[in-house]
Design a protein around this motif. Structure first.
Motif, PDB file in Angstrom:
ATOM      1  N   THR A   1      -0.359  -0.318  -9.089  1.00 52.20           N
ATOM      2  CA  THR A   1      -0.775   1.104  -8.505  1.00 52.20           C
ATOM      3  C   THR A   1       0.438   1.812  -7.523  1.00 52.20           C
ATOM      4  O   THR A   1       0.754   2.804  -7.764  1.00 52.20           O
TER       5      THR A   1
ATOM      6  N   ASP B   1       3.103   3.299  -9.602  1.00 51.85           N
ATOM      7  CA  ASP B   1       2.781   4.410 -10.499  1.00 51.85           C
ATOM      8  C   ASP B   1       2.881   5.691  -9.487  1.00 51.85           C
ATOM      9  O   ASP B   1       3.411   6.606  -9.721  1.00 51.85           O
ATOM     10  N   SER B   2       2.639   5.432  -8.212  1.00 49.76           N
ATOM     11  CA  SER B   2       2.753   6.365  -7.158  1.00 49.76           C
ATOM     12  C   SER B   2       4.130   6.702  -6.849  1.00 49.76           C
ATOM     13  O   SER B   2       4.771   7.789  -6.487  1.00 49.76           O
TER      14      SER B   2
ATOM     15  N   ASP C   1      -2.288  -5.991  -8.924  1.00 45.58           N
ATOM     16  CA  ASP C   1      -2.700  -4.936  -9.563  1.00 45.58           C
ATOM     17  C   ASP C   1      -2.387  -3.613  -8.482  1.00 45.58           C
ATOM     18  O   ASP C   1      -2.053  -2.782  -9.198  1.00 45.58           O
ATOM     19  N   ASP C   2      -2.370  -4.198  -7.261  1.00 49.33           N
ATOM     20  CA  ASP C   2      -2.209  -3.293  -6.364  1.00 49.33           C
ATOM     21  C   ASP C   2      -0.411  -2.793  -6.454  1.00 49.33           C
ATOM     22  O   ASP C   2       0.024  -1.695  -6.210  1.00 49.33           O
TER      23      ASP C   2
ATOM     24  N   HIS D   1      -5.501  -9.267  -7.877  1.00 48.91           N
ATOM     25  CA  HIS D   1      -5.971  -8.207  -6.974  1.00 48.91           C
ATOM     26  C   HIS D   1      -4.585  -7.549  -6.475  1.00 48.91           C
ATOM     27  O   HIS D   1      -4.233  -6.537  -6.622  1.00 48.91           O
TER      28      HIS D   1
ATOM     29  N   CYS E   1       0.943  -1.301   0.129  1.00 54.42           N
ATOM     30  CA  CYS E   1       0.168   0.045  -0.025  1.00 54.42           C
ATOM     31  C   CYS E   1       0.841   1.388   0.122  1.00 54.42           C
ATOM     32  O   CYS E   1       1.840   1.339   0.729  1.00 54.42           O
ATOM     33  N   TYR E   2       0.528   2.254  -0.885  1.00 54.24           N
ATOM     34  CA  TYR E   2       1.273   3.393  -0.774  1.00 54.24           C
ATOM     35  C   TYR E   2       0.833   4.170   0.313  1.00 54.24           C
ATOM     36  O   TYR E   2      -0.456   4.483   0.422  1.00 54.24           O
TER      37      TYR E   2
END
Length: 372
Positions: free
Chosen positions: A203, A206-207, A199-200, A196, A129-130
């Protein structure tokens, strides 16, 4: 208390209806935040599916498993969050889970892996998690990690989640909206979780890219030498944390995509190839980020060296200019009786003038050579 009684207490699916009354008093909630279930146990959800649809059968977990195995159709999905050994004990006995896999699921802090224990498949996924922040500092947390463990059998799937992110609630709702896909069995859930998680990864990558762009801009700006190198090292550490979650998952996904596994439907196995492709993209981006950060760090160190050299040249130039009046004052401060122009009326002005002209010439020479 009997095993069934314990499971009624843990899962809240007992015939007393206490949980059902509580559920009617509140709307659907995401039990992933706060981390523990507000119902007072580690159980997030326990649902029976038949033909891809949630069944409304009453009873506890033992009854649900008994009905599924008696009919030979459907499966049970039990979701847990950070269970204790005591909370997990009855589940272990009911589904005949291997002690080594159970120990990994309870203790957590495992690398992504895939293991087979008889008829049960045990998979470990690292979730990421970002962590949002206004500005990256030398102490900023960028990536927060957690874990999802999956026990997969022919008629059950047990998910054990560690950490305060990676909720499977939206994923469950998405699967329930596609009964045809969910009807293919528990391996559908395993694929959905893997998809899932990966994909996280993309994401978060990218952050992280945005943080890298900011650092790169600061380093190559006019004040690059004054950038705190701790920011670069911190991002490298967080990138290493992300790498530890992503890279080890390559082999388990390859095995799920290519090796025949009894509890994974052949139709679902094809979908794991797509997840593996996405993971390869994440690995390539992380490797590229690591190389880019090394280049940025080397460029920053080079800028610091250049800035230090420029400072030394300036110091040297000013020291040379100051040396002229220092020398003159040293000569005329020796207090000899017989010195040229010592008693001359214009001697003082001449010395000051000559000293000033010499300093000015040196200054212009250093300016021309860009030392000042």
């Amino acid at each position: 208390m009997s095993m069934a009684g314990n499971l009624r207490k843990v899962t809240g699916l007992g015939r007393g209806g206490g949980l059902r009354r509580a559920a009617r008093r509140r709307p659907r909630v995401d039990l992933s935040h706060p981390a523990r279930s507000p119902l007072g146990s580690s159980v997030v959800n326990c649902v029976t599916y038949r033909d891809g649809r949630r069944t409304g059968a009453r009873g506890d977990l033992v009854d649900a498993v008994r009905r599924v195995r008696r009919s030979g159709e459907g499966f049970v999905w039990l979701g847990l969050h950070e269970p204790t050994t005591r909370e997990f004990a009855d589940v272990v006995e009911l589904f005949d889970l291997h002690p080594l896999a159970v120990e990994d699921a309870v203790e957590a802090h495992q690398r992504p892996k895939l293991e087979r224990y008889g008829e049960t498949l045990f998979a470990v996924f690292k979730t990421v998690c970002y962590v949002e922040h206004e500005r990256l500092t030398a102490n900023s947390e960028v990536v927060d990690t957690g874990e999802i463990m999956v026990f997969l059998g022919k008629d059950f799937v047990i998910t054990v989640r560690h950490g305060r992110h990676g909720s499977l609630g939206p994923l469950r709702e998405g699967l329930e909206s596609d009964p045809e896909q969910l009807a293919q069995g528990p391996s559908t859930v395993l694929h959905a979780i893997a998809d899932h998680v990966v994909d996280d990864y993309l994401t978060v990558i990218d952050s992280v890219q945005e943080d890298m762009d900011r650092i790169e801009t600061d380093v190559f700006a006019g004040h690059g030498a004054r950038v705190d190198p701790g920011r670069i090292y911190q991002l490298k550490r967080e990138l290493l944390e992300l790498k530890r979650a992503v890279v080890p998952l390559d082999r388990p996904l390859e095995e799920l995509a290519t090796q025949p596994i009894r509890v994974v439907a052949p139709e679902i196995q094809t979908y794991f190839r797509d997840v593996s492709d996405h993971l390869s993209r994440a690995k390539e981006q992380i490797a590229a980020f690591d190389e880019l950060l090394n280049s940025i760090l080397q460029a920053h160190l080079a800028q610091v060296t250049v800035a230090q050299n420029e400072d030394m040249r300036k110091i040297t130039a000013w020291a040379a200019i100051v040396a002229v009046p220092t020398m003159v004052c040293g000569v005329y401060g020796m207090n000899f009786d017989h010195m040229p122009e010592l008693h001359w009326r214009y001697g003082y002005g001449m010395v000051i003038g000559v000293t000033s002209v010499a300093c000015l010439l040196l200054y212009r020479a250093f300016r021309r050579s860009r030392w000042l």
